[in-house]
Design a protein around this motif. Structure first.
Motif, PDB file in Angstrom:
ATOM      1  N   UNK A  25       0.798  -1.212   0.000  1.00  0.00           N
ATOM      2  CA  UNK A  25       0.000   0.000   0.000  1.00  0.00           C
ATOM      3  C   UNK A  25       0.831   1.264   0.000  1.00  0.00           C
ATOM      4  N   UNK A  26       0.217   2.324  -0.519  1.00  0.00           N
ATOM      5  CA  UNK A  26       0.722   3.683  -0.389  1.00  0.00           C
ATOM      6  C   UNK A  26      -0.324   4.464   0.379  1.00  0.00           C
ATOM      7  N   UNK A  27      -0.004   5.676   0.901  1.00  0.00           N
ATOM      8  CA  UNK A  27      -0.976   6.419   1.700  1.00  0.00           C
ATOM      9  C   UNK A  27      -2.294   6.643   0.967  1.00  0.00           C
ATOM     10  N   UNK A  28      -3.405   6.523   1.705  1.00  0.00           N
ATOM     11  CA  UNK A  28      -4.724   6.716   1.101  1.00  0.00           C
ATOM     12  C   UNK A  28      -5.688   7.245   2.150  1.00  0.00           C
ATOM     13  N   UNK A  29      -6.606   8.086   1.751  1.00  0.00           N
ATOM     14  CA  UNK A  29      -7.689   8.554   2.601  1.00  0.00           C
ATOM     15  C   UNK A  29      -9.003   8.166   1.930  1.00  0.00           C
ATOM     16  N   UNK A  30      -9.882   7.499   2.688  1.00  0.00           N
ATOM     17  CA  UNK A  30     -11.096   6.935   2.105  1.00  0.00           C
ATOM     18  C   UNK A  30     -12.048   8.015   1.614  1.00  0.00           C
ATOM     19  N   UNK A  31     -12.613   7.827   0.417  1.00  0.00           N
ATOM     20  CA  UNK A  31     -13.775   8.608   0.025  1.00  0.00           C
ATOM     21  C   UNK A  31     -14.937   7.715  -0.313  1.00  0.00           C
ATOM     22  N   UNK A  32     -14.814   6.468   0.052  1.00  0.00           N
ATOM     23  CA  UNK A  32     -15.945   5.661   0.389  1.00  0.00           C
ATOM     24  C   UNK A  32     -16.423   6.152   1.761  1.00  0.00           C
ATOM     25  N   UNK A  33     -17.649   5.923   2.145  1.00  0.00           N
ATOM     26  CA  UNK A  33     -18.710   5.166   1.499  1.00  0.00           C
ATOM     27  C   UNK A  33     -19.745   6.071   0.839  1.00  0.00           C
ATOM     28  N   UNK A  34     -19.307   7.196   0.308  1.00  0.00           N
ATOM     29  CA  UNK A  34     -20.244   8.242  -0.129  1.00  0.00           C
ATOM     30  C   UNK A  34     -20.686   8.072  -1.587  1.00  0.00           C
ATOM     31  N   UNK A  35     -21.809   8.728  -1.913  1.00  0.00           N
ATOM     32  CA  UNK A  35     -22.229   8.845  -3.312  1.00  0.00           C
ATOM     33  C   UNK A  35     -21.540  10.025  -3.978  1.00  0.00           C
ATOM     34  N   UNK A  36     -21.220  11.056  -3.204  1.00  0.00           N
ATOM     35  CA  UNK A  36     -20.459  12.193  -3.714  1.00  0.00           C
ATOM     36  C   UNK A  36     -18.974  11.948  -3.593  1.00  0.00           C
ATOM     37  N   UNK A  37     -18.168  12.975  -3.870  1.00  0.00           N
ATOM     38  CA  UNK A  37     -16.718  12.837  -3.825  1.00  0.00           C
ATOM     39  C   UNK A  37     -16.078  14.094  -3.260  1.00  0.00           C
ATOM     40  N   UNK A  38     -14.757  14.155  -3.305  1.00  0.00           N
ATOM     41  CA  UNK A  38     -14.015  15.277  -2.746  1.00  0.00           C
ATOM     42  C   UNK A  38     -13.230  15.980  -3.848  1.00  0.00           C
ATOM     43  N   UNK A  39     -12.745  17.174  -3.547  1.00  0.00           N
ATOM     44  CA  UNK A  39     -11.990  17.972  -4.522  1.00  0.00           C
ATOM     45  C   UNK A  39     -10.506  17.650  -4.436  1.00  0.00           C
ATOM     46  N   UNK A  40     -10.185  16.369  -4.592  1.00  0.00           N
ATOM     47  CA  UNK A  40      -8.795  15.920  -4.549  1.00  0.00           C
ATOM     48  C   UNK A  40      -8.626  14.787  -5.543  1.00  0.00           C
ATOM     49  N   UNK A  41      -7.383  14.537  -5.960  1.00  0.00           N
ATOM     50  CA  UNK A  41      -7.083  13.451  -6.888  1.00  0.00           C
ATOM     51  C   UNK A  41      -5.916  12.637  -6.340  1.00  0.00           C
ATOM     52  N   UNK A  42      -5.758  11.427  -6.864  1.00  0.00           N
ATOM     53  CA  UNK A  42      -4.640  10.580  -6.475  1.00  0.00           C
ATOM     54  C   UNK A  42      -3.328  11.202  -6.950  1.00  0.00           C
ATOM     55  N   UNK A  43      -2.252  10.930  -6.228  1.00  0.00           N
ATOM     56  CA  UNK A  43      -0.940  11.429  -6.615  1.00  0.00           C
ATOM     57  C   UNK A  43      -0.520  10.835  -7.955  1.00  0.00           C
ATOM     58  N   UNK A  44       0.280  11.560  -8.739  1.00  0.00           N
ATOM     59  CA  UNK A  44       0.769  11.015 -10.015  1.00  0.00           C
ATOM     60  C   UNK A  44       1.478   9.681  -9.799  1.00  0.00           C
ATOM     61  N   UNK A  45       1.182   8.716 -10.649  1.00  0.00           N
ATOM     62  CA  UNK A  45       1.810   7.416 -10.534  1.00  0.00           C
ATOM     63  C   UNK A  45       1.225   6.521  -9.474  1.00  0.00           C
ATOM     64  N   UNK A  46       0.028   6.851  -8.990  1.00  0.00           N
ATOM     65  CA  UNK A  46      -0.612   6.089  -7.926  1.00  0.00           C
ATOM     66  C   UNK A  46      -1.962   5.582  -8.393  1.00  0.00           C
ATOM     67  N   UNK A  47      -2.273   4.335  -8.077  1.00  0.00           N
ATOM     68  CA  UNK A  47      -3.596   3.763  -8.294  1.00  0.00           C
ATOM     69  C   UNK A  47      -4.291   3.676  -6.948  1.00  0.00           C
ATOM     70  N   UNK A  48      -5.365   4.426  -6.783  1.00  0.00           N
ATOM     71  CA  UNK A  48      -6.161   4.373  -5.559  1.00  0.00           C
ATOM     72  C   UNK A  48      -7.395   3.522  -5.819  1.00  0.00           C
ATOM     73  N   UNK A  49      -7.607   2.540  -4.974  1.00  0.00           N
ATOM     74  CA  UNK A  49      -8.704   1.586  -5.120  1.00  0.00           C
ATOM     75  C   UNK A  49      -9.711   1.796  -4.005  1.00  0.00           C
ATOM     76  N   UNK A  50     -10.961   2.002  -4.375  1.00  0.00           N
ATOM     77  CA  UNK A  50     -12.074   2.058  -3.430  1.00  0.00           C
ATOM     78  C   UNK A  50     -12.902   0.803  -3.666  1.00  0.00           C
ATOM     79  N   UNK A  51     -12.976  -0.075  -2.679  1.00  0.00           N
ATOM     80  CA  UNK A  51     -13.580  -1.391  -2.873  1.00  0.00           C
ATOM     81  C   UNK A  51     -14.620  -1.699  -1.807  1.00  0.00           C
ATOM     82  N   UNK A  52     -15.803  -2.113  -2.244  1.00  0.00           N
ATOM     83  CA  UNK A  52     -16.810  -2.668  -1.349  1.00  0.00           C
ATOM     84  C   UNK A  52     -16.975  -4.140  -1.706  1.00  0.00           C
TER      85      UNK A  52
END
Length: 258
Positions: A25-52
């Motif tokens: 893993x690399x650092x991550x902050x959850x934006x699950x479990x929402x229907x909306x999202x936040x005004x941020x993006x993953x760092x360049x070269x990073x795959x962020x996975x949100x999984x239910x």
């Protein structure tokens, strides 16, 4: 197109693959479990996975297994992010075939770096994309555009979303959403979300969600939430539970080294 028998197996395999990837893993902050999202993006070269891996939705006497619900966020240069998402749904009572629904591909961009980027003032972002057809039925292709504003204070964080869309059935759709989180420094922080959505000529939804996000480490976060909504006058109840993690993309790093 996937067959009905193959979909549950592939959904289970996908869940196991994503959970297994949490070992790097690399650092991550959850934006699950929402229907909306936040005004941020993953760092360049990073795959962020949100999984239910599994959730349950109850509506008008039926229960549906939501599994897996997956969002893949690929961090790009210049404050951009590529997003791919979709979820499996399997009716439980009465039982039925698994469908892949709500698949979409989009681009997200931070227009104004702010408190979510360790700067002052609100963070502002936009997201736009293509809504892909469901695996069954006669749905077509749609499109969406959203504006997102986020502000973080010591006491908590607020995210505001406004979205408009042309649905897969070619109806106009409007979505307004507010997310409130507890202090980001807390190991376990309470969260809440309220949204209103209207698909013109078809349905209207008012929804509320309460939950918790456990920041297990700077590399892994778990979430659990309960959502209650009213759609066209009838109740909808949903239990959500999942995790968020990020994996460095080795091919991206190699390209930068070259």
């Amino acid at each position: 197109m996937l067959g009905n028998e193959a979909l549950p197996i592939r959904c289970a395999v996908a869940s196991l693959v994503f959970v297994g990837a949490a070992t790097c893993l690399a650092p991550a902050f959850a934006y699950r479990p929402f229907d909306g999202t936040d005004a941020a993006v993953a760092d360049p070269g990073e795959l962020e996975v949100e999984l239910q891996p599994a959730g349950v939705l109850g509506e008008q006497g039926t229960r549906t297994l939501i599994a897996p619900w997956t969002v893949l966020n690929f961090g790009l240069e210049g404050g951009w992010e590529a997003v791919f998402e979709g979820r499996g749904e399997t009716p439980l009572g009465p039982s039925g075939p698994t469908e892949l629904i709500d698949a979409a591909a989009s681009l997200k961009h931070v227009l104004v770096p702010g408190s979510l980027q360790d700067k002052t003032g609100p963070s502002v972002a936009t997201e736009f994309g293509v809504l892909l057809p469901d695996s069954t039925g006669n749905s077509g292709v749609g499109a969406s555009w959203a504006g997102i504003v986020s502000q973080r204070w010591d006491w908590g964080t607020v995210h505001f979303n406004v979205e408009t869309a042309l649905t897969r059935d070619h109806h106009a759709d409007a979505f307004v959403d507010t997310i409130i989180e507890g202090p980001s420094k807390w190991k376990v922080r309470p969260v809440a979300e309220v949204f209103y959505e209207k698909e013109f000529g078809l349905e209207e939804t008012v929804s509320g969600l309460v939950g918790l996000i456990w920041q297990a480490s700077d590399k892994l976060a778990f979430d659990v939430a309960y959502r209650h909504a009213v759609t066209n006058g009838h109740p909808v109840n949903e239990i959500r539970a999942g995790l968020t993690f990020a994996v460095p993309l080795r091919f991206f790093e190699s390209a930068h080294v070259k």
